[in-house]
Write an enzyme that holds these catalytic residues in place. Structure first.
Site, mmCIF file in Angstrom:
data_model
loop_
_atom_site.group_PDB
_atom_site.id
_atom_site.type_symbol
_atom_site.label_atom_id
_atom_site.label_comp_id
_atom_site.label_asym_id
_atom_site.label_seq_id
_atom_site.Cartn_x
_atom_site.Cartn_y
_atom_site.Cartn_z
ATOM 1 C CB CYS A 71 -0.995 -0.010 1.158
ATOM 2 S SG CYS A 71 -0.265 -0.012 2.818
ATOM 3 C CG HIS A 122 -4.461 -0.403 4.155
ATOM 4 N ND1 HIS A 122 -3.659 -1.190 3.352
ATOM 5 C CD2 HIS A 122 -5.454 0.063 3.364
ATOM 6 C CE1 HIS A 122 -4.174 -1.199 2.126
ATOM 7 N NE2 HIS A 122 -5.255 -0.443 2.113
ATOM 8 C CG HIS A 134 -7.151 0.341 -0.879
ATOM 9 N ND1 HIS A 134 -7.096 -0.775 -0.081
ATOM 10 C CD2 HIS A 134 -8.409 0.334 -1.409
ATOM 11 C CE1 HIS A 134 -8.261 -1.416 -0.115
ATOM 12 N NE2 HIS A 134 -9.071 -0.754 -0.910
#
Length: 163
Positions: A71, A122, A134
């Site tokens: 990510c 994240h 993402h």
């Protein structure tokens, strides 16, 4: 002096040192955010183009390319390729980069961050209408909704990295 009195004086001295150190700390002014001069529509166009070029690329921890990417590497590459900005590599570093904003003022290009585990974080890129771009573990590069119960329960913060 008794041992108890010496301990009390030592504790008092430690407290004074700690408080004295706090009083001498300098708080730096926040750095101004880079101004890119892009409309929200242009930011969206660039992010949609990035999505079309990376859609479905699988998640790979530590990955940085089309064979697999994580990510934070995806965020870093997106900002470099589409906006000419060099962002930090890790989610931990990104969590203090730019300026924190409240979620009612989200704009395309803001970083949205989630706590996905005790220490796991994240990061994705806000698009519009509570959707974000993402890299997911199951779908790779994708678009998800922040209102999905999984993401909603794990939302942590939003960072703005450019004006």
């Amino acid at each position: 002096m008794s041992g108890r009195r010496i301990s009390a004086w030592l504790l008092f001295g430690v407290v004074l040192l700690v408080l004295g150190g706090c009083a001498q700390q300098r708080i730096e002014s926040p750095k101004p955010l880079p101004k890119l001069g892009l409309s929200p529509a242009e930011v969206m166009n660039r992010l949609q183009l990035q999505y079309s070029q990376w859609r479905g690329v699988p998640y790979r921890n530590g990955g940085q390319g089309k064979n697999g990417i994580d990510c934070s590497a995806f965020v870093q590459q997106t900002y470099r390729e589409k906006f000419g900005l060099n962002l930090p590599r890790t989610t931990k570093q990104l969590a203090t980069y730019g300026r924190e904003i409240i979620n009612t003022g989200l704009r395309p290009g803001d970083l949205v961050m989630f706590k996905t585990g005790w220490r796991d974080r994240h990061v994705g890129i806000y698009l519009e209408k509570y959707r974000f771009l993402h890299v997911s573990l199951s779908s790779g590069v994708t678009i998800s909704s922040m209102t999905d119960p999984y993401w909603y329960d794990r939302y942590w913060q939003t960072r703005r990295v450019f004006n």
